[in-house]
Design an enzyme around this catalytic site. Structure first.
Site, PDB file in Angstrom:
ATOM      1  NE  ARG B  51      30.957   3.551 -17.127  1.00 53.32           N
ATOM      2  CZ  ARG B  51      30.188   4.041 -18.103  1.00 53.32           C
ATOM      3  NH1 ARG B  51      29.712   3.238 -19.039  1.00 53.32           N
ATOM      4  NH2 ARG B  51      29.889   5.307 -18.144  1.00 53.32           N
ATOM      5  CG  ASP B  53      33.436  -3.777 -18.943  1.00 60.39           C
ATOM      6  OD1 ASP B  53      32.618  -2.845 -18.849  1.00 60.39           O
ATOM      7  OD2 ASP B  53      34.289  -3.853 -19.854  1.00 60.39           O
ATOM      8  NE  ARG B 198      38.445  -7.446 -20.578  1.00 62.06           N
ATOM      9  CZ  ARG B 198      37.158  -7.448 -20.898  1.00 62.06           C
ATOM     10  NH1 ARG B 198      36.317  -6.584 -20.311  1.00 62.06           N
ATOM     11  NH2 ARG B 198      36.678  -8.297 -21.767  1.00 62.06           N
TER      12      ARG B 198
END
Lengths: 245, 245
Positions: B51, B53, B198
């Site tokens: 997935r 975000d 990130r």
């Protein structure tokens, strides 16, 4: 009372155009509502160099307004940007004489029209460039550009909805730049009629596709009839790049 | 029954993430609803490499699905793109053996993280690059990059919300590219934990700002504690660039 000249960039994607409307999110409405907050609820009217349509962007739109607030020019930009949404960016604020008018004092304007000429579209630039996957004869387009230069009646290249009486404008420069898969038309003139840059672009693309010859531009201008020119290129490739005073 | 491997790009800006949810516009939900239309109302489940975000983009996400429809691979892409919105673009469709799985067959993944290091923000790229107007020591960042390479337990660089037991991953490559005012981190590894790219980016930016020394990365990894690493860089600079099989 001070008059301020403001240079602003905006991403036109999520706006129903520059000009304030009864409904719909507009650039003018968004800026005026921020100014009203700064002026303790008092309405502030801003006056731009011209309107831009829904989807059309600005790198350097200019507007002016009058204020009694005593804030240094530099601080105005920071204060406004802190309150404005991410798709509007104040680039410069300068105090100007009362005689300055963003529209009537303008001596010329520059627009850019951006095309992505790759085979595949680009999801990240879909709102900022017109995707044009067809082969183009760049030399023919460049040749056709020359016919627009100078002072002409541009009735053929203005929307039938245009209500201006005098359709004579002067084009100082019109060039096509190639950078990889990006083509940019840069056009500079004394002023532009409604949809003029988009109709010029659409017509030049038809020249590039071989549907029209470069020399035909001359007759299209002379005919003073919107039906003679090409299609209006879509709004999302167009940028109001600069207003000169 | 054929299994199809699909490579897809998407602009994550207007999605509540890749994975389908009870409410909110998702990439998976949007694609599945188009596939359902093509399959005459029959629900089609797609299965992605992982997935992404809300706000995260993809240049080359991969998913697979099974179908009984007899359409050539080339035609699948055109049919899907004709029905999908502009922020999703099918780039390739290929028939694969039944043993292929977009997630479990993947050998490595590459992510890019894009920063705009100009003083002023850019309204046109505000959703596609993280605007970072502070000075950065590029040499220190590049030095720090080296400490991530190889096989490590990346607990310190994964969200506390991560539910995976095994946090050992292998990083093959991590480099920082400068192009004018654009900085791009390119990171390639066997797999990535939740928020890992990130958090690595956020930590490297703190190195670039001089808040941490490049050598500290070693101790942060060894500590196996999320609290030791830097802030999580925002979603909108991140791109799932490629999935390799």
């Amino acid at each position: 009372m001070a008059r301020l000249k403001v240079t602003v960039a905006y991403d036109g994607t999520d706006f129903a155009g520059y000009q304030i409307q009864p409904s719909g999110r507009t650039v003018q409405g968004t800026i005026q509502s921020v100014l009203q907050k700064m002026h303790k609820g008092e309405a502030v009217q801003i006056s731009a160099s011209g309107r831009t349509d829904a989807g059309v962007h600005a790198v350097g739109q200019v507007f002016h307004f009058d204020t009694e607030m005593n804030i240094p020019s530099d601080a105005w930009g920071k204060a406004l940007n802190a309150m404005l949404p991410g798709d509007i960016l104040i680039k410069d604020v300068a105090e100007v004489p009362d005689s300055f008018h963003s529209r009537f004092s303008a001596s010329s304007k520059e627009y850019h029209y951006k095309l992505l000429v790759s085979k595949e579209p680009d999801v990240f630039r879909r709102n900022h460039m017109f995707h044009y996957p067809y082969p183009l004869n760049i030399r023919d387009i460049q040749k056709a550009c020359g016919y627009f230069l100078g002072t002409h009646d541009f009735t053929s290249f203005s929307s039938a909805r245009s209500e201006v009486a005098d359709k004579v404008r002067m084009i100082f420069a019109l060039e096509l730049l190639e950078e990889g898969e990006t083509l940019t038309f840069k056009i500079k003139g004394s002023g532009f009629l409604y949809n003029m840059v988009r109709i010029i672009t659409g017509t030049l693309l038809e020249v590039g596709q071989g549907k029209r010859k470069p020399e035909e531009i001359k007759a299209i201008i002379a005919g003073e009839d919107r039906a003679l020119a090409g299609k209006t290129a879509p709004a999302h490739g167009l940028y109001l790049y600069q207003v000169n005073y």
